[in-house]
Design an enzyme around this catalytic site. Structure first.
Site, short mmCIF file in Angstrom:
data_model
loop_
_atom_site.label_atom_id
_atom_site.label_comp_id
_atom_site.label_asym_id
_atom_site.label_seq_id
_atom_site.Cartn_x
_atom_site.Cartn_y
_atom_site.Cartn_z
N CYS A 58 27.30 109.00 28.03
CA CYS A 58 28.69 109.72 28.12
C CYS A 58 28.64 110.76 29.15
O CYS A 58 27.31 111.22 29.75
CB CYS A 58 28.96 110.47 26.79
N ARG A 83 30.78 107.73 34.04
CA ARG A 83 29.58 107.67 32.71
C ARG A 83 30.28 107.08 31.82
O ARG A 83 29.71 106.44 30.63
CB ARG A 83 29.26 109.14 32.59
N TRP A 131 31.44 106.88 25.98
CA TRP A 131 31.28 105.54 25.87
C TRP A 131 30.83 105.30 24.51
O TRP A 131 29.45 105.55 24.35
CB TRP A 131 30.27 105.12 26.99
N ASN A 157 25.40 113.34 23.99
CA ASN A 157 24.95 112.02 24.56
C ASN A 157 23.80 111.53 23.82
O ASN A 157 22.79 112.30 23.91
CB ASN A 157 24.76 112.38 26.05
N GLY A 158 23.73 110.32 23.28
CA GLY A 158 22.68 109.76 22.69
C GLY A 158 22.91 109.37 21.26
O GLY A 158 24.32 109.22 20.93
N GLU A 543 23.46 88.66 42.79
CA GLU A 543 24.42 89.74 42.97
C GLU A 543 25.59 89.61 43.29
O GLU A 543 26.40 90.56 42.60
CB GLU A 543 23.53 90.71 44.14
N LYS A 547 28.66 91.19 40.93
CA LYS A 547 29.65 91.96 41.47
C LYS A 547 31.03 91.25 41.06
O LYS A 547 31.70 92.30 40.41
CB LYS A 547 29.46 92.07 43.01
N GLU A 550 31.48 91.75 37.14
CA GLU A 550 31.70 93.28 36.81
C GLU A 550 33.06 93.59 37.08
O GLU A 550 33.59 94.46 36.32
CB GLU A 550 30.72 94.19 37.41
N HIS A 566 19.40 70.89 38.67
CA HIS A 566 18.72 70.59 37.08
C HIS A 566 19.63 71.12 36.00
O HIS A 566 19.24 71.71 35.04
CB HIS A 566 17.58 71.81 37.35
N LYS A 665 28.16 103.75 34.37
CA LYS A 665 27.51 103.77 35.55
C LYS A 665 25.93 103.98 35.14
O LYS A 665 25.26 103.30 35.72
CB LYS A 665 27.94 105.11 36.36
C1 AGP Z 1 25.54 97.39 39.14
O1 AGP Z 1 26.92 96.96 39.73
C2 AGP Z 1 25.46 97.79 37.77
N1 AGP Z 1 26.61 98.73 37.45
C3 AGP Z 1 24.52 97.89 36.91
O2 AGP Z 1 23.67 96.53 37.14
C4 AGP Z 1 23.34 98.72 37.42
O3 AGP Z 1 22.70 98.47 38.75
C5 AGP Z 1 22.10 98.69 36.45
O4 AGP Z 1 22.81 99.17 35.26
C6 AGP Z 1 21.18 99.69 36.75
O5 AGP Z 1 21.31 100.91 37.00
P1 AGP Z 1 20.30 101.84 37.94
O6 AGP Z 1 20.36 101.25 39.12
O7 AGP Z 1 21.10 103.18 37.88
O8 AGP Z 1 19.07 101.81 36.99
#
Ligand code: AGP
Length: 670
Positions: A58, A83, A131, A157-158, A543, A547, A550, A566, A665
């Site tokens: 959060c 967040r 969140w 937060n937690g 990646e 992307k 996501e 495979h 994030k």
């Molecule tokens: C990336 O687009 C994602 N939001 C996610 O996979 C991110 O890279 C991952 O949570 C790791 O975060 P960090 O780099 O802050 O450790």
């Protein structure tokens, strides 16, 4: 008295009459003001913390001072919405000693609309974007939470792991609960201690010790106007303390307070802070005083503004040539070729003592590790492997003081990565972290940090931090290679020159934005994509898929092209476009083979090809041309068109690009 009920609820607490309100001009939130850019070394002497990694994710803001708290809290929350964005709320203590809580489910804009410019009056308060982990994202579950007497407000937060037993005990002694959250036990626990005449600050300290799990908490109390108390236990995200002139700020993340101050300090796990307008006092949970000196934040507020771009993600993609320059600046020279890493913690004997390297991270950062592994093997001549941080801690990894563990992370607060770092620390491994947030927990846990230093990344989908991490990893590999005597001056010079050419090559890729947008228009309706790469471009394929899923919610898989036969080949038909990364390198012929196999099965191919490659262009449906680049550095070039493709497809599908559903994030939950 219920003041307003729209999509959310205004809950004036204290119950002693109407809470005064004032009308503001329409709020403009979340855009940065211009401030000075400062790069400074940070205080690392705040202890290496231990954490258990259980938490939710959060955004937290707190304010005490001479200004109206509510606009500052809402503005801070707007800067933190990446967040979490399930619900939002603020609590403000007015001049009559009433706590007014305003909260709504959904995004912060819902809260702001429900307030309709009528903000609660008062010069201290706390705010939260959520969140959800425990309890649905509705009004009652939104923070801040109150005690029975509506005197204590808390944002959290937690995860309170023992909340059920605490709740039962509190219920037995007459406390009534409104929400399904674990967080609500905190104000009730404080209330129960205040009832025993324990002072507010001491009550919060006692509660900090009662909670099991990792927490970041800010509390305020109606009896103590202009006073906030916060604590951090474990790795549930940070608490940043901002120092203003006659005002103080608290936040889970730096961007929330950057427009107001760049003088900041951080809480380490096991620390608490008591904040009044005049300043802050720090203590351990045992009550021992701790001295902290505020430092200059390395970012200006302007770095967190959209700067004319429609989305942060696009801005951050476009910043990448500059990101590379910033990661290189002050670290390389050409005559003679050399590389410096500031404050590198190991001397040359210690570097010689490293026998192998393990790279670890999550998500995009894990993909950086997978590329970095090849940098280490090729430039440092050391055996290297990469592993998902969430898996590493649950196996029996063979690590010792001859192993260098390199953790990679944008935030430096990812619970899984911190967990892996703890395991590495227990096994005496040497540790370097590649991180974008100085002062974060990862930077405190590692022996040394190679900073990415690319400014705050606000888009939830990581883009520029990947590029920065790749450059930092390459520098680290070159540094180790030189120190170990396996990278001669000529090869080092070539690598550094190649790195220095990257911004120019990347600008050429970005010039193709229009073409990639056109491709997105052609393909955005497909529901499945496959991404294939080989060698150093295998993590890039993964990646590209990450992307796309996501930000556009399209099902996408990334594979090493050699894997295709495979299993994944069974998926190929006209409904599943295949993106192949096929630059003219030593694996080119093999990638051409994969293309033939896809085409033979009626598949559609979009190929990333080296500029002018007519041969492959004639075999595929669409191409994105990338400039010729050295094999080792090609991921820096090839990943960017995939970021742009994902971005444009998501925009065309009407997705919330900067805050995709279900994501946050900084993933401070295991
Ligand atoms: C990336 O687009 C994602 N939001 C996610 O996979 C991110 O890279 C991952 O949570 C790791 O975060 P960090 O780099 O802050 O450790």
């Amino acid at each position: 008295m219920r003041v307003r009920k729209a999509q959310g609820t205004l809950v004036p607490a204290g119950g002693l009459g109407d809470t005064p309100r004032f009308k503001t001009s329409p709020l403009r939130l979340g855009e940065g003001n211009v401030g000075g850019e400062v790069r400074d070394s940070w205080n690392k002497a705040e202890g290496r913390g231990q954490g258990d990694g259980q938490s939710n994710m959060c955004g937290i803001v707190g304010y005490v001072g001479h200004q109206m708290a509510a606009p500052i809290l809402l503005d801070g929350l707007a800067r933190l919405e990446y967040r979490g964005y399930d619900s939002a709320g603020i609590a403000v203590l007015d001049y009559q000693g009433h706590v007014t809580v305003c909260k709504t489910p959904g995004k912060l804009t819902t809260l702001i609309e429900s307030l309709n410019s009528h903000l609660p009056l008062g010069a201290s308060g706390i705010g939260h974007t959520r969140w959800a982990t425990h309890g649905r994202p509705n009004t009652v579950n939104a923070h801040p939470h109150l005690d029975c007497g509506k005197q204590v407000a808390v944002v959290h937060n937690g995860i309170v792991e023992n909340y059920l037993e605490l709740k039962e005990e509190l219920k037995r002694s007459g406390h009534a609960f409104n929400s399904e959250t674990d967080s609500e036990v905190i104000p009730h626990l404080i209330e129960s201690l205040l009832a025993k005449e324990i002072p507010f600050e001491d009550a919060v300290r006692e509660v900090a010790q009662l909670l099991r799990g990792a927490q970041a908490v800010v509390a305020m109390c109606a009896q103590e106007p202009g006073h906030l108390v916060a604590f951090r236990s474990g790795n549930a995200g940070g608490i940043t303390v901002g120092y203003g002139e006659g005002e103080m700020f608290l936040a889970s993340d730096l961007p929330a307070i950057l427009p107001y101050t760049t003088r900041v300090a951080f809480l380490a796990p096991g620390e608490m802070v008591s904040v009044r307008r005049e300043g802050a006092r720090y203590h351990s949970f045992a009550g021992q005083e701790i001295t902290k000196t505020p430092r200059r934040a390395p970012y200006s507020a302007v770095a967190i503004a959209k700067g004319g771009y429609r989305h942060f993600m696009l801005k951050e993609i476009m910043e990448q040539p500059d990101v590379i320059r910033r990661t290189l600046v002050g670290r390389i020279s050409f005559d003679p070729p050399d590389v410096w890493l500031e404050d590198f913690p190991f001397n040359s004997a210690e570097i010689q003592d490293i026998h192998r390297v393990l790279l670890t991270g999550m998500g995009t950062s894990l993909h950086a590790c997978q590329v970095g592994r090849l940098f280490i093997e090729s430039l440092a001549g050391l055996p290297a492997e990469s592993d998902n941080a969430s898996e590493l801690r649950y196996r029996d990894p063979i690590l010792d003081r001859h192993t260098l563990v390199i953790s990679v992370g944008q935030s430096g607060e990812t619970a899984d990565t911190l967990g892996a770092m703890e395991t590495a620390a227990q096994l005496q491994a040497r540790q370097i972290t590649i991180c974008n947030v100085e002062g974060s927990q990862a930077t405190r846990m590692a022996h040394g940090t190679v900073g990415i230093g690319v400014g705050p990344e606000i888009g939830v989908a990581s883009t520029k931090c990947l590029t920065g991490a790749l450059v930092a990893l390459c520098l680290l590999a070159a540094y180790l290679g030189k120190a170990r005597g396996v990278l001669d001056s000529q090869r080092l010079g070539k690598v550094l020159q190649d790195l220095a050419a990257m911004p120019r090559l990347l600008s050429q890729v970005l010039d193709q934005g229009q073409h990639i947008e056109e491709l997105a228009k052609k393909y955005f309706r497909y529901d499945h994509f496959l991404f294939l790469g080989r060698g150093i471009n295998t993590p890039v394929a993964m990646e590209g898929a990450l992307k796309l899923k996501e930000v556009s919610y399209i099902h996408a898989e990334g594979y090493a092209a050699g894997e295709m036969k495979h299993g994944p080949i069974a998926l190929i038909d006209e409904n599943m476009p295949v993106v192949v990364i096929a630059p003219r390198d030593h694996l080119y012929d093999k990638m051409c083979g994969n293309v033939e196999e896809v085409k033979a099965r009626g598949g559609t191919v979009i190929a990333l090809i080296t500029q002018g490659d007519r041969e492959l262009a004639s075999k595929v449906d669409d191409t994105i041309e990338i400039p010729e680049s050295p094999y080792l550095l090609s991921p820096i070039i090839s990943v960017v068109p995939l970021q742009l493709l994902a971005y444009h497809i998501a925009v065309l599908r009407g997705c919330d690009v900067d805050q995709p559903r279900n994501l946050a994030k900084t993933v401070t939950v295991e």
